[in-house]
Design a protein around this motif. Structure first.
Motif, PDB file in Angstrom:
ATOM      1  N   ASP A  49       6.586   9.081   4.368  1.00  0.00           N
ATOM      2  CA  ASP A  49       7.042   8.879   2.993  1.00  0.00           C
ATOM      3  C   ASP A  49       5.955   8.086   2.276  1.00  0.00           C
ATOM      4  O   ASP A  49       4.868   7.877   2.818  1.00  0.00           O
ATOM      5  N   ARG A  50       6.227   7.639   1.070  1.00  0.00           N
ATOM      6  CA  ARG A  50       5.208   6.979   0.251  1.00  0.00           C
ATOM      7  C   ARG A  50       4.665   5.714   0.915  1.00  0.00           C
ATOM      8  O   ARG A  50       3.495   5.368   0.734  1.00  0.00           O
ATOM      9  N   GLN A  51       5.478   5.018   1.716  1.00  0.00           N
ATOM     10  CA  GLN A  51       5.059   3.750   2.308  1.00  0.00           C
ATOM     11  C   GLN A  51       4.798   3.830   3.806  1.00  0.00           C
ATOM     12  O   GLN A  51       4.556   2.802   4.437  1.00  0.00           O
ATOM     13  N   ASN A  52       4.826   5.020   4.358  1.00  0.00           N
ATOM     14  CA  ASN A  52       4.612   5.177   5.800  1.00  0.00           C
ATOM     15  C   ASN A  52       3.755   6.398   6.085  1.00  0.00           C
ATOM     16  O   ASN A  52       4.115   7.526   5.710  1.00  0.00           O
ATOM     17  N   TRP A  80       0.829  -1.204   0.000  1.00  0.00           N
ATOM     18  CA  TRP A  80       0.000   0.000   0.000  1.00  0.00           C
ATOM     19  C   TRP A  80       0.865   1.256   0.000  1.00  0.00           C
ATOM     20  O   TRP A  80       2.030   1.221   0.402  1.00  0.00           O
ATOM     21  N   GLU A  81       0.256   2.368  -0.397  1.00  0.00           N
ATOM     22  CA  GLU A  81       0.920   3.667  -0.369  1.00  0.00           C
ATOM     23  C   GLU A  81       0.108   4.624   0.488  1.00  0.00           C
ATOM     24  O   GLU A  81      -1.065   4.384   0.782  1.00  0.00           O
ATOM     25  N   ALA A  82       0.731   5.730   0.874  1.00  0.00           N
ATOM     26  CA  ALA A  82       0.097   6.686   1.791  1.00  0.00           C
ATOM     27  C   ALA A  82      -1.269   7.149   1.288  1.00  0.00           C
ATOM     28  O   ALA A  82      -2.219   7.259   2.064  1.00  0.00           O
ATOM     29  N   ASP A  83      -1.395   7.393  -0.006  1.00  0.00           N
ATOM     30  CA  ASP A  83      -2.673   7.869  -0.541  1.00  0.00           C
ATOM     31  C   ASP A  83      -3.787   6.846  -0.396  1.00  0.00           C
ATOM     32  O   ASP A  83      -4.967   7.211  -0.368  1.00  0.00           O
ATOM     33  N   ASP A  84      -3.431   5.570  -0.302  1.00  0.00           N
ATOM     34  CA  ASP A  84      -4.452   4.525  -0.229  1.00  0.00           C
ATOM     35  C   ASP A  84      -5.305   4.621   1.028  1.00  0.00           C
ATOM     36  O   ASP A  84      -6.454   4.171   1.029  1.00  0.00           O
ATOM     37  N   LEU A  85      -4.767   5.173   2.106  1.00  0.00           N
ATOM     38  CA  LEU A  85      -5.559   5.284   3.339  1.00  0.00           C
ATOM     39  C   LEU A  85      -6.788   6.157   3.145  1.00  0.00           C
ATOM     40  O   LEU A  85      -7.782   6.008   3.863  1.00  0.00           O
ATOM     41  N   GLU A 124      10.650   1.381  18.864  1.00  0.00           N
ATOM     42  CA  GLU A 124      11.688   1.138  17.862  1.00  0.00           C
ATOM     43  C   GLU A 124      11.340   1.717  16.489  1.00  0.00           C
ATOM     44  O   GLU A 124      12.045   2.582  15.977  1.00  0.00           O
ATOM     45  N   THR A 125      10.251   1.240  15.899  1.00  0.00           N
ATOM     46  CA  THR A 125       9.936   1.606  14.517  1.00  0.00           C
ATOM     47  C   THR A 125       9.634   3.089  14.359  1.00  0.00           C
ATOM     48  O   THR A 125      10.225   3.774  13.513  1.00  0.00           O
ATOM     49  N   LYS A 126       8.702   3.597  15.143  1.00  0.00           N
ATOM     50  CA  LYS A 126       8.268   4.983  14.954  1.00  0.00           C
ATOM     51  C   LYS A 126       9.361   6.008  15.269  1.00  0.00           C
ATOM     52  O   LYS A 126       9.521   6.982  14.523  1.00  0.00           O
ATOM     53  N   PRO A 127      10.133   5.861  16.347  1.00  0.00           N
ATOM     54  CA  PRO A 127      11.196   6.843  16.559  1.00  0.00           C
ATOM     55  C   PRO A 127      12.228   6.856  15.433  1.00  0.00           C
ATOM     56  O   PRO A 127      12.722   7.922  15.052  1.00  0.00           O
ATOM     57  N   LEU A 128      12.567   5.700  14.894  1.00  0.00           N
ATOM     58  CA  LEU A 128      13.526   5.661  13.791  1.00  0.00           C
ATOM     59  C   LEU A 128      12.991   6.404  12.579  1.00  0.00           C
ATOM     60  O   LEU A 128      13.699   7.207  11.955  1.00  0.00           O
ATOM     61  N   LYS A 129      11.742   6.153  12.237  1.00  0.00           N
ATOM     62  CA  LYS A 129      11.150   6.813  11.073  1.00  0.00           C
ATOM     63  C   LYS A 129      10.941   8.308  11.328  1.00  0.00           C
ATOM     64  O   LYS A 129      11.132   9.133  10.425  1.00  0.00           O
ATOM     65  N   SER A 130      10.542   8.659  12.540  1.00  0.00           N
ATOM     66  CA  SER A 130      10.335  10.072  12.874  1.00  0.00           C
ATOM     67  C   SER A 130      11.642  10.846  12.839  1.00  0.00           C
ATOM     68  O   SER A 130      11.698  11.984  12.354  1.00  0.00           O
ATOM     69  N   ALA A 131      12.708  10.247  13.345  1.00  0.00           N
ATOM     70  CA  ALA A 131      14.016  10.908  13.307  1.00  0.00           C
ATOM     71  C   ALA A 131      14.500  11.067  11.877  1.00  0.00           C
ATOM     72  O   ALA A 131      15.061  12.101  11.503  1.00  0.00           O
ATOM     73  N   ASP A 183       5.648   0.637   6.596  1.00  0.00           N
ATOM     74  CA  ASP A 183       6.386  -0.192   5.638  1.00  0.00           C
ATOM     75  C   ASP A 183       5.454  -0.851   4.627  1.00  0.00           C
ATOM     76  O   ASP A 183       5.542  -2.045   4.348  1.00  0.00           O
ATOM     77  N   ALA A 184       4.528  -0.044   4.084  1.00  0.00           N
ATOM     78  CA  ALA A 184       3.593  -0.453   3.025  1.00  0.00           C
ATOM     79  C   ALA A 184       2.537  -1.441   3.502  1.00  0.00           C
ATOM     80  O   ALA A 184       1.788  -1.991   2.689  1.00  0.00           O
ATOM     81  N   GLY A 185       2.445  -1.685   4.820  1.00  0.00           N
ATOM     82  CA  GLY A 185       1.438  -2.583   5.372  1.00  0.00           C
ATOM     83  C   GLY A 185       0.439  -1.825   6.230  1.00  0.00           C
ATOM     84  O   GLY A 185       0.796  -0.857   6.912  1.00  0.00           O
ATOM     85  N   LEU A 186      -0.809  -2.251   6.201  1.00  0.00           N
ATOM     86  CA  LEU A 186      -1.849  -1.628   7.016  1.00  0.00           C
ATOM     87  C   LEU A 186      -1.747  -2.119   8.457  1.00  0.00           C
ATOM     88  O   LEU A 186      -1.602  -3.318   8.701  1.00  0.00           O
TER      89      LEU A 186
END
Length: 199
Positions: free
Chosen positions: A82-85, A20-25, A129-136, A39-42
């Motif tokens: 980004d496009r996948q998050n 999935w991509e961000a626009d899909d939501l 783990e995941t969100k702080p890495l992506k946010s930074a 990471d492109a998953g819902l």
């Protein structure tokens, strides 16, 4: 031989090639409110505890009062990483100018000043783990993680270190949280405590 009819399979969305991509939501029908894209998953929301709701409401109210001019505070509003998050912090502080329409469903990560995540059992690895890495990675200057320790809130506060592009701890707060950035605040964390113990 059983005559009981089989239950129909759940009507889950089938991801396209590449995920999935961000626009899909905004386009997919019948998604639960507050679905995130990681990471492109819902990632579907789970029921929230009393502690989670109280902590989210507390920080939403307190940050709205403390925020300086030009900033706005939103609870559970999505952020384009980004496009996948497309993440949805429990509370976020953002540049007011990024809110341009009453029909708006998301804001760019570049507008976010602070992301606050209240940890639930189902979201612990994402919030720690995941969100702080992506946010930074996209330059969100401040990230707070709120943990439930026996019904009491403990806040782990992080600030982006420009030289490394990673978060560094600016403190672990119990009972009282006093900081000067992203704006001056002095918060009584004991106000989050559940009235009848635990969650």
């Amino acid at each position: 031989m059983s005559v009981a009819s089989e239950a129909p399979p759940p009507d889950w969305p089938v991801p396209p090639d590449g995920g999935w991509e961000a626009d899909d939501l905004d386009r997919l029908p019948n998604l639960p409110p507050h679905t995130q894209l990681i990471d492109a998953g819902l990632v579907f929301p789970c029921p929230q505890s009393i502690f989670h709701e109280r902590a989210t409401s507390f920080f939403g109210r307190q940050l709205s009062v403390a925020a300086t001019q030009g900033l706005d505070v939103r609870c559970r509003f999505t952020v384009d990483v980004d496009r996948q998050n497309r993440l949805e912090p429990d509370v976020l502080v953002l540049q007011e100018e990024a809110l341009t329409s009453p029909d708006q469903t998301r804001v760019p990560a570049t507008a976010v000043v602070l992301a606050v995540e209240v940890v639930s059992p189902d979201s612990a690895s994402r919030d720690r783990e995941t969100k702080p890495l992506k946010s930074a990675r996209v330059g969100i200057p401040h990230y707070w993680r709120v943990e439930n320790e026996k019904g009491l809130a403990v806040v782990h506060a992080f600030e982006l270190e420009p030289a490394t592009g990673a978060y560094t701890s600016v403190g672990i707060f119990r009972e009282r949280m006093k900081l000067s950035a992203p704006f001056p605040m002095d918060l009584d964390l004991t106000a989050i405590k559940a009235r009848r113990g635990g969650e």
